[in-house]
Design a protein around this motif. Structure first.
Motif, PDB file in Angstrom:
ATOM      1  N   THR A  38      -5.759   4.421   8.769  1.00 45.45           N
ATOM      2  CA  THR A  38      -4.380   4.218   8.308  1.00 45.45           C
ATOM      3  C   THR A  38      -4.349   3.163   7.211  1.00 45.45           C
ATOM      4  OG1 THR A  38      -4.028   2.437   9.867  1.00 45.45           O
ATOM      5  CG2 THR A  38      -3.417   4.643  10.620  1.00 45.45           C
ATOM      6  N   CYS A  39      -3.239   3.133   6.503  1.00 48.15           N
ATOM      7  CA  CYS A  39      -3.066   2.086   5.485  1.00 48.15           C
ATOM      8  C   CYS A  39      -3.068   0.704   6.145  1.00 48.15           C
ATOM      9  CB  CYS A  39      -1.749   2.297   4.726  1.00 48.15           C
ATOM     10  SG  CYS A  39      -1.737   3.762   3.693  1.00 48.15           S
ATOM     11  N   LEU A  40      -2.469   0.643   7.342  1.00 47.97           N
ATOM     12  CA  LEU A  40      -2.407  -0.651   8.013  1.00 47.97           C
ATOM     13  C   LEU A  40      -3.810  -1.137   8.388  1.00 47.97           C
ATOM     14  CD1 LEU A  40      -0.659  -2.913   9.109  1.00 47.97           C
ATOM     15  CD2 LEU A  40      -0.488  -1.683  11.274  1.00 47.97           C
ATOM     16  N   ALA A  41      -4.633  -0.215   8.877  1.00 49.98           N
ATOM     17  CA  ALA A  41      -5.997  -0.608   9.234  1.00 49.98           C
ATOM     18  C   ALA A  41      -6.731  -1.134   7.998  1.00 49.98           C
ATOM     19  CB  ALA A  41      -6.739   0.589   9.824  1.00 49.98           C
ATOM     20  N   PHE A  42      -6.508  -0.460   6.860  1.00 50.44           N
ATOM     21  CA  PHE A  42      -7.139  -0.898   5.620  1.00 50.44           C
ATOM     22  C   PHE A  42      -6.618  -2.280   5.205  1.00 50.44           C
ATOM     23  CE2 PHE A  42      -7.220  -0.532   0.821  1.00 50.44           C
ATOM     24  CZ  PHE A  42      -8.589  -0.666   0.691  1.00 50.44           C
ATOM     25  N   ALA A  43      -5.301  -2.456   5.382  1.00 51.93           N
ATOM     26  CA  ALA A  43      -4.695  -3.750   5.045  1.00 51.93           C
ATOM     27  C   ALA A  43      -5.331  -4.881   5.869  1.00 51.93           C
ATOM     28  CB  ALA A  43      -3.197  -3.711   5.281  1.00 51.93           C
ATOM     29  N   LEU A  92       0.836  -1.207   0.000  1.00 52.30           N
ATOM     30  CA  LEU A  92       0.000   0.000   0.000  1.00 52.30           C
ATOM     31  C   LEU A  92       0.876   1.264   0.000  1.00 52.30           C
ATOM     32  CD1 LEU A  92      -2.817  -1.143   2.466  1.00 52.30           C
ATOM     33  CD2 LEU A  92      -2.855  -1.095  -0.029  1.00 52.30           C
ATOM     34  N   PRO A  93       0.312   2.416  -0.354  1.00 59.08           N
ATOM     35  CA  PRO A  93       1.114   3.665  -0.472  1.00 59.08           C
ATOM     36  C   PRO A  93       1.719   4.139   0.855  1.00 59.08           C
ATOM     37  CG  PRO A  93      -0.998   3.874  -1.607  1.00 59.08           C
ATOM     38  CD  PRO A  93      -1.065   2.592  -0.847  1.00 59.08           C
ATOM     39  N   LYS A  94       1.180   3.727   1.976  1.00 60.16           N
ATOM     40  CA  LYS A  94       1.686   4.094   3.304  1.00 60.16           C
ATOM     41  C   LYS A  94       1.630   5.611   3.552  1.00 60.16           C
ATOM     42  CE  LYS A  94       4.941   0.202   3.602  1.00 60.16           C
ATOM     43  NZ  LYS A  94       5.280  -0.065   2.173  1.00 60.16           N
ATOM     44  N   THR A  95       0.649   6.283   3.025  1.00 58.00           N
ATOM     45  CA  THR A  95       0.501   7.731   3.242  1.00 58.00           C
ATOM     46  C   THR A  95      -0.551   8.041   4.300  1.00 58.00           C
ATOM     47  OG1 THR A  95      -1.118   7.817   1.481  1.00 58.00           O
ATOM     48  CG2 THR A  95       1.155   8.320   0.878  1.00 58.00           C
ATOM     49  N   ASN A  96      -1.324   7.041   4.664  1.00 62.72           N
ATOM     50  CA  ASN A  96      -2.403   7.221   5.638  1.00 62.72           C
ATOM     51  C   ASN A  96      -3.313   8.404   5.278  1.00 62.72           C
ATOM     52  OD1 ASN A  96      -1.273   5.084   7.006  1.00 62.72           O
ATOM     53  ND2 ASN A  96      -0.103   6.411   8.405  1.00 62.72           N
ATOM     54  N   CYS A  97      -3.660   8.495   4.011  1.00 58.11           N
ATOM     55  CA  CYS A  97      -4.453   9.632   3.537  1.00 58.11           C
ATOM     56  C   CYS A  97      -5.934   9.505   3.867  1.00 58.11           C
ATOM     57  CB  CYS A  97      -4.263   9.813   2.040  1.00 58.11           C
ATOM     58  SG  CYS A  97      -5.187   8.577   1.086  1.00 58.11           S
ATOM     59  N   LYS A  98      -6.362   8.328   4.312  1.00 62.70           N
ATOM     60  CA  LYS A  98      -7.743   8.094   4.764  1.00 62.70           C
ATOM     61  C   LYS A  98      -8.793   8.097   3.642  1.00 62.70           C
ATOM     62  CE  LYS A  98      -7.239  10.052   9.449  1.00 62.70           C
ATOM     63  NZ  LYS A  98      -5.834  10.469   9.408  1.00 62.70           N
ATOM     64  N   LYS A  99      -8.377   8.198   2.384  1.00 59.57           N
ATOM     65  CA  LYS A  99      -9.376   8.259   1.311  1.00 59.57           C
ATOM     66  C   LYS A  99     -10.181   6.951   1.222  1.00 59.57           C
ATOM     67  CE  LYS A  99      -6.334  10.475  -1.535  1.00 59.57           C
ATOM     68  NZ  LYS A  99      -5.694  10.769  -2.829  1.00 59.57           N
ATOM     69  N   CYS A 100      -9.593   5.898   1.728  1.00 60.50           N
ATOM     70  CA  CYS A 100     -10.296   4.606   1.690  1.00 60.50           C
ATOM     71  C   CYS A 100     -11.333   4.508   2.809  1.00 60.50           C
ATOM     72  CB  CYS A 100      -9.303   3.462   1.828  1.00 60.50           C
ATOM     73  SG  CYS A 100      -8.352   3.576   3.356  1.00 60.50           S
ATOM     74  N   GLY A 101     -11.378   5.511   3.674  1.00 60.26           N
ATOM     75  CA  GLY A 101     -12.339   5.477   4.767  1.00 60.26           C
ATOM     76  C   GLY A 101     -11.779   4.821   6.018  1.00 60.26           C
ATOM     77  N   ALA A 140     -11.054   0.560  -3.105  1.00 58.67           N
ATOM     78  CA  ALA A 140     -11.334   1.723  -2.257  1.00 58.67           C
ATOM     79  C   ALA A 140     -10.122   2.639  -2.089  1.00 58.67           C
ATOM     80  CB  ALA A 140     -11.840   1.271  -0.890  1.00 58.67           C
ATOM     81  N   CYS A 141      -8.946   2.131  -2.396  1.00 60.22           N
ATOM     82  CA  CYS A 141      -7.742   2.973  -2.298  1.00 60.22           C
ATOM     83  C   CYS A 141      -7.406   3.529  -3.690  1.00 60.22           C
ATOM     84  CB  CYS A 141      -6.557   2.167  -1.767  1.00 60.22           C
ATOM     85  SG  CYS A 141      -4.975   3.034  -1.937  1.00 60.22           S
ATOM     86  N   PRO A 142      -7.594   4.814  -3.915  1.00 67.55           N
ATOM     87  CA  PRO A 142      -7.388   5.371  -5.261  1.00 67.55           C
ATOM     88  C   PRO A 142      -5.914   5.418  -5.646  1.00 67.55           C
ATOM     89  CG  PRO A 142      -7.979   7.129  -3.702  1.00 67.55           C
ATOM     90  CD  PRO A 142      -8.077   5.834  -2.950  1.00 67.55           C
TER      91      PRO A 142
HETATM   92  S1  SF4 Z   1      -6.612   5.261   0.636  1.00 64.09           S
HETATM   93 FE1  SF4 Z   1      -6.269   4.127   2.499  1.00 64.09          FE
HETATM   94  S2  SF4 Z   1      -4.871   2.567   1.890  1.00 64.09           S
HETATM   95 FE2  SF4 Z   1      -4.834   4.026   0.244  1.00 64.09          FE
HETATM   96  S3  SF4 Z   1      -3.153   5.317   0.754  1.00 64.09           S
HETATM   97 FE3  SF4 Z   1      -4.915   6.260   1.644  1.00 64.09          FE
HETATM   98  S4  SF4 Z   1      -5.028   5.431   3.697  1.00 64.09           S
HETATM   99 FE4  SF4 Z   1      -3.576   4.179   2.598  1.00 64.09          FE
END
Ligand code: SF4
Ligand code: B12
Lengths: 312, 446
Positions: free
Chosen positions: B24-29, B12-21, B41-43
Motif C-alpha cells: 500500500t501507499c501507507l506501507a511505502f510511506a 502519495l497518490p493513494k492508489t495502492n498500485c504496488k509498483k513501488c514493491g 521507487a514510486c513512478p
Molecule cells: S507506487 Fe507505491 S506509493 Fe506509489 S502509488 Fe503505487 S503503491 Fe502508492
C-alpha cells in the motif's frame, strides 16, 4: 512562508543574589532566559567580574600575571585596593596561605587578613579557602565571623565540608559558594543537601568547577548549559542558583600561559597569548551562563568586561 | 526535521498500485519515514510530492564545501543547538581578510602567515582555513589582482571573494573559477547579477541583509534564481546581536525546518583591537557561526581560537583518545626510560610533547582508560595498581625495556607501593606532577 521567531517558553528564573552593601554592592542572577537572549527574556544584572588576591605573595603565579599585579601584591590590603582601582566589580581573597602544604597559616591569622581587606575596600568581598576541605572548615568559619555584616560570598563548600562552611555563612549572614565536580547531578545534589540543613537556596552561588581553554573547557561548558536548561526550561528550583566560575586558578597553570616565546615559537608571544588564554576562557564561561567570574589578570578582566558590555 | 509516515502518506497518490514493491501507499510511506526506501521507487509521485519530501529529507542546515582539493572545508550540516544533545560536526572555518588596499607586501605577509599557521594540537592539525579578499578600494581590477596574488601565493587555500560589486567579483573569480570560492555577498540591490555569477561558476553565495526578515526574503529570491549553496549574514556585528540572530537562525532551521534560513552563517569579527576581535570570534565559534572572518591572525590569537573550536567541536560522548600501546619516542633503546599514562588524547599528547622536548629517547606506555585523564581515571577506579600491573605484564614491554623501571605520574604517587607489590621485580619511580617538569626530570635520569 514568513519567519516566526522561534521563542522558548521558560518557566524558571535564576535567583538574584546580592553581595556586599551600599552603592558598590553587586547583584547577580535574575535572568529568565538562556544567556544573552534578550529577545525572549530579561537580564536585570550583567555578569560580574571579580579580581583575585591572596593572603600570600603570588610567587607561584606565572610571570605574566605576577608582573601585572607586582606593584601591589606584597600585601593583601594594597592588592585589594589595587584591584578595586582597576575596576573589579568584586575582590576575591583566596586564603591559600592556610593550606598545610603552603604556609599552614592559622584560621585566626586568615580571619584578620579577611577583616582588614574587607575594611579597606568598598566593592564586595569573596572569601575563598585554600581548597583543602578540612582546613577550609576552620578557616572559613573564622573568616566569616571576622567579616560579619559585610555580606560577603564565602566558599567553597564542598561535599566534604559543606555543613560547617554553610553554618558559618548562615551564622554571619554571608552568601555561600558551593562547588561540585563537573556534574549536573552532583551540583543539584549539593544544593539539595544545603537546603536540607536549612541554608536558603536563594543565597547559594554554585561553582560547577571551571577548567581552562584547551584543558577541559568543553566539560564545564556543557555542564553549565545543562544546568541552565534545567533551571529555566524544567523550572528546577535546585538549579536556579547563579553560577560562579573560578577561572584564573585554572588558566594560570597551563603551559600556554607559561611557556616563553623561545620555547614555543609557533604559539606566538607569551604576553598576548597568556592574556588571551584567560579572556577566551572567560568568554566560554560567559556564553554558557556564568553570572560571576573570578580572574587574575587585571588586563584580562578589563577585556572581559568589554565583552560583557558588547553582549548586553 | 523529518516527516512522519502519516505526513508523507498525504503526498502519495493513494492508489495502492504496488509498483513501488509495497502493498500500500501507507506501507511505502512508513518505509520512507524510516529512510529504508527512496521516493524514486514510486513512478506516480507528483512533482509537488517530490519537492516537499525532498526538502524534508534534506539536512536542516545545508552542508557547504568551500574550496577544492585537500584544503577544502565543509561547513554547516549541523543537527543540534547544544553540543551535549549530540555533537557539533563541522568546525567553523576561520578566515583572514586581505584587503585590496593591502596589495603587495602587506598581502604577501598575510599570505605567508596563513601558510605557516598550522599547529598540532592534541594530535590534530589546525590552521587558518581560508582567505577572504576584501574589496575596500572600489576598484575591480585591483581587487582581481589581489585575488590572483592570493591564489598564486597560497595555492589550495579556499577563497572568499568579498565585494558588493558584481564586476569586481566577475574579475576576481576569473582567477579561481574552478576552486569553488564563496562569493560574499548578494544583497537586495545586486542579487540578480551575483546569483548569475554563482550559478555559472558553481560558486557558493553568501547573502547579506540587515535583519532576519530581509534575509529570509533575499534567501527565497536567490534560491528561486537557482542557487542552492547559500551562506547567511544577517548583519549582526555586536556580540549581543550575533548571539541572538545566530540562535534564531539555528533554532528556525533545526526546530522548525525553516528552509530559507537552513544554511551556514558567516560572521565578521571586525574589531579595531586584536584581542577584542578574538572575543567576538570566540562568540561566533560557540554560537553557531560556520565561517568567521578576522582582520588579523597573530599566532597567539589563532592558538586560542583554534583551541576553543577544538574544545567545542569534540564529541561530548566520546573523549578524544589514542590507541593503547607502547609508544617509542625518538631512538629509544632497552635502557631508555619507560613512563605510563592514560589514553586520553590530551594527557598523551602533552606528555609526548614534553618527552620530545627533553630529547631523551623514551617509551610511553599508554593504557586504555576509556579516554579519561590520569586523575579522572584514577578517581573512577580505572587506573589502579592491579589494572596497571596487568597491562604492563600483558603488554610484553619487558622484552623492550630491560631496566624494569616504570615511571608513574606524580599525581598518582599513592599507587607506587601497591604497584611494586603487584609487579614483582619492577622498580616504580614517581615522576613529576606536571608534564612540563618532565624534561628536567628525564635529563636528570639520563
Ligand atoms: S507506487 Fe507505491 S506509493 Fe506509489 S502509488 Fe503505487 S503503491 Fe502508492
Ligand atoms: C575534565 C574532568 C573530568 C571529565 C573527564 C575528562 C577526561 N576525559 O578525563 C569528567 C567530567 C567526565 C570527569 C569525571 C569525573 N571526575 Co574529573 N576532572 C576533570 C578535570 C576538570 C580536568 C581533567 C583533565 O582533563 N586534565 C588534563 C589532563 C591532561 O591531565 P592529566 O591526565 O592528569 O595529565 C597531567 C599530569 O597528570 C601529567 N601526566 C600525565 N601523564 C603522565 C605520565 C607521567 C609519567 C608523568 C610524570 C606525568 C604525567 O601531565 C599532564 C599535564 O601536566 C579535573 C580537575 C582539574 N582541573 O584537573 C577533574 C578531576 C580529575 N576529576 C575528579 C573526579 C573525582 C571525577 C569523578 C570521580 C567525579 C564525578 N564528577 O563524578 C568523575 C569520574 C569519571 C567517571 N566515573 O567516569 C577529581 C579527582 C580527585 C582526585 N584527586 O582523586 C579532579 C582532580 C577534580 C577535583 N579537584 O576533585 N572529570
Amino acid at each position: 512562508m514568513a519567519l516566526v521567531i522561534p521563542k522558548e517558553s521558560y518557566s524558571g528564573k535564576i535567583y538574584e543574589v546580592q553581595i556586599g552593601s551600599g552603592g558598590k554592592s553587586v547583584t547577580i542572577g535574575g535572568a529568565n532566559a538562556l544567556p544573552f537572549l534578550s529577545f525572549e527574556g530579561v537580564f536585570p544584572h550583567k555578569p560580574a567580574v571579580a579580581l583575585e588576591i591572596m593572603d600570600i605573595a603570588p610567587t607561584d603565579w606565572p610571570e605574566t600575571v605576577q608582573k601585572a599585579v607586582s606593584g601591589a601584591s606584597a600585601n593583601p590590603v594594597s592588592w585589594a585596593k589595587f584591584c578595586q582601582e582597576q575596576g573589579a566589580d568584586l575582590v576575591a581573597l583566596r586564603l591559600l596561605g592556610t593550606h598545610p602544604d603552603q604556609q599552614n597559616k592559622s584560621a585566626d591569622e586568615a580571619a584578620r587578613v579577611a577583616a582588614d581587606v574587607a575594611a579597606a575596600i568598598d566593592v564586595p568581598l569573596v572569601i575563598l579557602g585554600s581548597g583543602q576541605a578540612e582546613k577550609d572548615s576552620q578557616v572559613l568559619q573564622a573568616a566569616a565571623a571576622a567579616t560579619r555584616g559585610k555580606n560577603c560570598a564565602i566558599g567553597k563548600a564542598v561535599e566534604e565540608n559543606y555543613k560547617t562552611v554553610a553554618a558559618a555563612a548562615m551564622a554571619n549572614d554571608h552568601k555561600l559558594i558551593a562547588m561540585s565536580q563537573l556534574d549536573v547531578n552532583l551540583a543539584k545534589q549539593l544544593n539539595i543537601l544545603l537546603s536540607q540543613m536549612g541554608f536558603a537556596k536563594e543565597k547559594i552561588i554554585m561553582d560547577p568547577m571551571s577548567s581552562a581553554l584547551g584543558y577541559g573547557l568543553e566539560y564545564t561548558y556543557s555542564v553549565m548549559e545543562r544546568i541552565r536548561q534545567a533551571a529555566l526550561l524544567q523550572n528546577d528550583p535546585m538549579m536556579q542558583t547563579p553560577i560562579v566560575c573560578d577561572i584564573g586558578l585554572n588558566v594560570w597553570k597551563v603551559k600556554e600561559t607559561i611557556a616563553p616565546d623561545a620555547e614555543m615559537p609557533e604559539w606566538g608571544g607569551l604576553a598576548d597569548r597568556a592574556l588571551a588564554w584567560e579572556v577566551i576562557s572567560a568568554s566560554g564561561m560567559l556564553t554558557a551562563g556564568a553570572d560571576m567570574l573570578i580572574m587574575r589578570h587585571p588586563g584580562a578582566a578589563a577585556k572581559t568586561k568589554e565583552l560583557i558590555a558588547d553582549l548586553m | 526535521m523529518a516527516l512522519s509516515g502519516v505526513e508523507i502518506f498525504k503526498y502519495l497518490p493513494k492508489t495502492n498500485c504496488k509498483k513501488c514493491g509495497h502493498p500500500t501507499c501507507l506501507a511505502f510511506a512508513m518505509k520512507l519515514a524510516a529512510k529504508q526506501a527512496s521516493l524514486d521507487a514510486c513512478p506516480d509521485a507528483s512533482a509537488d510530492a517530490k519537492k516537499v519530501l525532498g526538502e524534508a529529507a534534506a539536512p536542516p542546515i545545508r552542508g557547504i564545501v568551500i574550496g577544492a582539493g585537500d584544503k577544502a572545508v565543509k561547513v554547516g550540516d549541523e543537527i543540534c543547538l547544544f553540543r551535549h544533545e549530540k555533537k557539533f560536526f563541522n568546525p567553523c572555518a576561520l578566515a583572514v581578510s586581505i584587503k585590496a588596499s593591502e596589495a603587495g607586501d602587506a598581502a604577501a605577509k598575510k599570505i605567508d602567515a596563513v601558510k605557516t599557521s598550522e599547529i598540532d594540537r592534541v594530535g590534530q592539525k589546525l590552521r587558518v582555513d581560508a582567505i577572504c579578499v576584501t574589496d575596500d578600494a572600489g576598484d575591480a581590477a585591483k581587487f582581481a589582482s589581489v585575488v590572483k596574488q592570493v591564489v598564486d601565493g597560497a595555492p589550495g587555500v579556499p577563497v572568499i571573494l568579498n565585494s558588493k560589486n558584481p564586476a569586481a567579483i566577475e574579475a576576481g573569480i576569473a582567477h579561481c573559477a574552478d576552486k569553488r570560492p564563496l562569493i560574499y555577498a548578494a544583497t537586495a540591490e545586486n542579487a540578480e547579477a551575483m546569483a548569475k555569477i554563482a550559478k555559472e561558476k558553481k560558486a557558493s553565495l553568501a547573502i547579506s541583509a540587515n535583519g532576519l526578515e530581509a534575509l529570509e526574503a533575499l534567501s527565497d529570491k536567490v534560491k528561486a534564481m537557482g542557487v542552492d549553496d547559500l551562506v547567511l549574514d544577517p548583519g549582526a556585528r555586536k556580540a549581543k546581536d550575533m548571539v541572538e540572530q545566530y540562535t534564531i537562525i539555528r533554532r528556525a532551521a533545526i526546530k522548525k525546518n525553516f528552509k530559507p534560513l537552513g544554511f551556514p552563517i558567516i560572521s565578521f569579527a571586525d574589531r579595531g583591537d586584536s584581542l577584542a576581535e578574538a572575543t567576538a570570534a570566540a562568540i561566533g565559534v560557540m554560537k553557531y557561526a560556520s565561517i568567521i572572518v578576522l582582520n588579523s591572525i597573530e599566532k597567539w590569537k589563532m592558538l586560542a581560537l583554534l583551541s576553543l573550536r577544538q574544545n567545542i567541536y569534540t564529541d561530548p560522548q566520546v573523549p578524544m583518545q589514542v590507541k593503547q600501546d607502547i609508544y617509542k619516542i625518538g631512538d629509544a633503546k632497552e635502557s631508555s626510560p619507560l613512563m605510563i599514562t592514560t589514553n586520553f588524547s590530551l594527557s598523551y599528547f602533552i606528555v609526548r610533547g614534553e618527552v620530545e622536548n627533553s630529547k631523551v629517547p623514551s617509551w610511553i606506555a599508554v593504557m586504555d582508560n576509556e579516554g579519561l585523564s590520569v586523575l579522572t581515571a584514577w578517581a573512577a577506579g580505572k587506573f589502579t595498581a592491579s589494572k596497571i600491573a596487568q597491562f604492563i605484564t600483558e603488554s610484553g614491554v619487558e622484552k623492550n625495556v630491560t631496566t624494569k623501571e616504570l615511571i608513574i605520574p606524580g599525581y598518582v604517587a599513592v599507587l607506587s607501593g601497591a604497584l611494586e607489590e603487584k609487579l614483582p621485580g619492577w622498580k616504580i619511580t614517581v615522576g613529576p606532577r606536571e608534564a612540563n617538569q618532565l624534561p628536567t626530570f628525564l635529563k636528570g635520569k639520563a
